[in-house]
Scaffold this motif. Structure first.
Motif, PDB file in Angstrom:
ATOM      1  N   UNK A  29       0.808  -1.215   0.000  1.00 15.53           N
ATOM      2  CA  UNK A  29       0.000   0.000   0.000  1.00 15.53           C
ATOM      3  C   UNK A  29       0.845   1.270   0.000  1.00 15.53           C
ATOM      4  N   UNK A  30       2.171   1.109  -0.146  1.00 16.86           N
ATOM      5  CA  UNK A  30       3.102   2.242  -0.276  1.00 16.86           C
ATOM      6  C   UNK A  30       3.045   3.211   0.896  1.00 16.86           C
ATOM      7  N   UNK A  31       2.881   2.688   2.107  1.00 17.76           N
ATOM      8  CA  UNK A  31       2.931   3.521   3.302  1.00 17.76           C
ATOM      9  C   UNK A  31       4.383   3.858   3.596  1.00 17.76           C
ATOM     10  N   UNK A  32       4.654   4.938   4.326  1.00 19.16           N
ATOM     11  CA  UNK A  32       6.040   5.338   4.568  1.00 19.16           C
ATOM     12  C   UNK A  32       6.797   4.340   5.448  1.00 19.16           C
ATOM     13  N   UNK A  33       8.069   4.145   5.113  1.00 15.98           N
ATOM     14  CA  UNK A  33       8.944   3.260   5.889  1.00 15.98           C
ATOM     15  C   UNK A  33       9.981   4.121   6.606  1.00 15.98           C
ATOM     16  N   UNK A  34       9.532   4.830   7.616  1.00 13.00           N
ATOM     17  CA  UNK A  34      10.431   5.722   8.345  1.00 13.00           C
ATOM     18  C   UNK A  34      11.316   4.929   9.298  1.00 13.00           C
ATOM     19  N   UNK A  35      12.401   5.561   9.728  1.00  8.92           N
ATOM     20  CA  UNK A  35      13.321   4.914  10.656  1.00  8.92           C
ATOM     21  C   UNK A  35      12.602   4.469  11.918  1.00  8.92           C
ATOM     22  N   UNK A  36      11.817   5.353  12.527  1.00  3.64           N
ATOM     23  CA  UNK A  36      11.160   5.030  13.799  1.00  3.64           C
ATOM     24  C   UNK A  36      10.116   3.941  13.641  1.00  3.64           C
ATOM     25  N   UNK A  37       9.442   3.959  12.536  1.00  4.11           N
ATOM     26  CA  UNK A  37       8.444   2.908  12.286  1.00  4.11           C
ATOM     27  C   UNK A  37       9.123   1.540  12.223  1.00  4.11           C
ATOM     28  N   UNK A  38      10.200   1.446  11.467  1.00  3.79           N
ATOM     29  CA  UNK A  38      10.938   0.187  11.354  1.00  3.79           C
ATOM     30  C   UNK A  38      11.620  -0.184  12.669  1.00  3.79           C
ATOM     31  N   UNK A  39      12.091   0.804  13.407  1.00  2.00           N
ATOM     32  CA  UNK A  39      12.717   0.547  14.704  1.00  2.00           C
ATOM     33  C   UNK A  39      11.727  -0.107  15.666  1.00  2.00           C
ATOM     34  N   UNK A  40      10.537   0.473  15.780  1.00  2.00           N
ATOM     35  CA  UNK A  40       9.571  -0.073  16.726  1.00  2.00           C
ATOM     36  C   UNK A  40       8.999  -1.408  16.267  1.00  2.00           C
ATOM     37  N   UNK A  41       8.890  -1.615  14.970  1.00  7.95           N
ATOM     38  CA  UNK A  41       8.462  -2.933  14.483  1.00  7.95           C
ATOM     39  C   UNK A  41       9.533  -3.970  14.820  1.00  7.95           C
ATOM     40  N   UNK A  42      10.808  -3.603  14.702  1.00  8.48           N
ATOM     41  CA  UNK A  42      11.869  -4.558  15.048  1.00  8.48           C
ATOM     42  C   UNK A  42      11.853  -4.879  16.543  1.00  8.48           C
ATOM     43  N   UNK A  43      11.532  -3.918  17.387  1.00  9.86           N
ATOM     44  CA  UNK A  43      11.433  -4.225  18.819  1.00  9.86           C
ATOM     45  C   UNK A  43      10.266  -5.165  19.088  1.00  9.86           C
ATOM     46  N   UNK A  44       9.214  -5.046  18.298  1.00 12.53           N
ATOM     47  CA  UNK A  44       8.079  -5.960  18.442  1.00 12.53           C
ATOM     48  C   UNK A  44       8.484  -7.383  18.052  1.00 12.53           C
ATOM     49  N   UNK A  45       9.254  -7.517  16.980  1.00 12.59           N
ATOM     50  CA  UNK A  45       9.728  -8.841  16.560  1.00 12.59           C
ATOM     51  C   UNK A  45      10.601  -9.458  17.650  1.00 12.59           C
ATOM     52  N   UNK A  46      11.487  -8.658  18.232  1.00 20.25           N
ATOM     53  CA  UNK A  46      12.340  -9.151  19.314  1.00 20.25           C
ATOM     54  C   UNK A  46      11.485  -9.608  20.496  1.00 20.25           C
ATOM     55  N   UNK A  47      10.432  -8.867  20.795  1.00 14.44           N
ATOM     56  CA  UNK A  47       9.541  -9.242  21.896  1.00 14.44           C
ATOM     57  C   UNK A  47       8.811 -10.550  21.608  1.00 14.44           C
ATOM     58  N   UNK A  48       8.385 -10.755  20.373  1.00 12.86           N
ATOM     59  CA  UNK A  48       7.699 -11.999  19.999  1.00 12.86           C
ATOM     60  C   UNK A  48       8.645 -13.183  20.168  1.00 12.86           C
ATOM     61  N   UNK A  49       9.868 -13.033  19.701  1.00 11.38           N
ATOM     62  CA  UNK A  49      10.857 -14.101  19.851  1.00 11.38           C
ATOM     63  C   UNK A  49      11.120 -14.359  21.333  1.00 11.38           C
ATOM     64  N   UNK A  50      11.220 -13.291  22.124  1.00  8.21           N
ATOM     65  CA  UNK A  50      11.433 -13.450  23.567  1.00  8.21           C
ATOM     66  C   UNK A  50      10.298 -14.199  24.241  1.00  8.21           C
ATOM     67  N   UNK A  51       9.060 -13.895  23.858  1.00 10.23           N
ATOM     68  CA  UNK A  51       7.922 -14.612  24.429  1.00 10.23           C
ATOM     69  C   UNK A  51       7.974 -16.097  24.090  1.00 10.23           C
ATOM     70  N   UNK A  52       8.374 -16.394  22.875  1.00  8.94           N
ATOM     71  CA  UNK A  52       8.487 -17.807  22.474  1.00  8.94           C
ATOM     72  C   UNK A  52       9.556 -18.498  23.302  1.00  8.94           C
ATOM     73  N   UNK A  53      10.658 -17.800  23.569  1.00 12.68           N
ATOM     74  CA  UNK A  53      11.769 -18.404  24.296  1.00 12.68           C
ATOM     75  C   UNK A  53      11.436 -18.672  25.761  1.00 12.68           C
ATOM     76  N   UNK A  54      10.600 -17.855  26.364  1.00 15.64           N
ATOM     77  CA  UNK A  54      10.304 -18.028  27.792  1.00 15.64           C
ATOM     78  C   UNK A  54       9.004 -18.781  28.037  1.00 15.64           C
ATOM     79  N   UNK A  55       8.277 -19.139  26.983  1.00 17.09           N
ATOM     80  CA  UNK A  55       7.019 -19.876  27.144  1.00 17.09           C
ATOM     81  C   UNK A  55       7.292 -21.258  27.718  1.00 17.09           C
ATOM     82  N   UNK A  56       6.380 -21.720  28.549  1.00 18.49           N
ATOM     83  CA  UNK A  56       6.543 -23.027  29.183  1.00 18.49           C
ATOM     84  C   UNK A  56       6.153 -24.173  28.283  1.00 18.49           C
ATOM     85  N   UNK A  57       5.367 -23.926  27.236  1.00 18.98           N
ATOM     86  CA  UNK A  57       4.941 -25.002  26.318  1.00 18.98           C
ATOM     87  C   UNK A  57       5.591 -24.856  24.987  1.00 18.98           C
TER      88      UNK A  57
END
Length: 109
Positions: free
Chosen positions: A81-109
């Motif tokens: 949809x050609x939305x802007x790919x600003x530095x801050x937008x990509x930065x915060x999306x990358x922190x979200x990806x890191x958080x998802x991976x972290x949740x997977x790593x600490x999950x008990x199942x």
């Protein structure tokens, strides 16, 4: 296996967001077809989420599902949809990806 189902549920969340975006760009019968795609993808996504939460912690599964949907939807917005790919937008999306991976790593199942 439930993590794979949860990933697919998140991908269907991205698909229903994509369909929702397409309904905004189209009119008449085509809009209704995209809306139908939205309903199908949303139903599949929710059913897969329900199935995955049978053996995964609810809070973790829901956070991962919404995270996959958020990251995927932002990427679709940028790439399709050609939305802007600003530095801050990509930065915060990358922190979200890191958080998802972290949740997977600490999950008990």
């Amino acid at each position: 296996m439930n993590w794979i189902i949860l990933i697919f549920a998140g991908l269907f969340e991205v698909a229903f967001a994509y369909c929702l975006g397409k309904t905004k760009e189209t009119t008449d019968n085509e809009m209704y077809l995209w809306f139908g795609g939205f309903l199908v993808c949303a139903t599949i996504s929710f059913l897969m989420l329900i199935y995955a939460t049978r053996s995964l912690p609810m809070g973790t599964a829901y956070a991962v599902w919404t995270g996959i949907g958020a990251v995927g939807t932002v990427l679709v917005g940028i790439l399709v949809f050609k939305e802007p790919a600003t530095f801050w937008r990509l930065f915060f999306i990358s922190t979200l990806v890191i958080s998802i991976v972290g949740l997977k790593m600490v999950a008990t199942n």
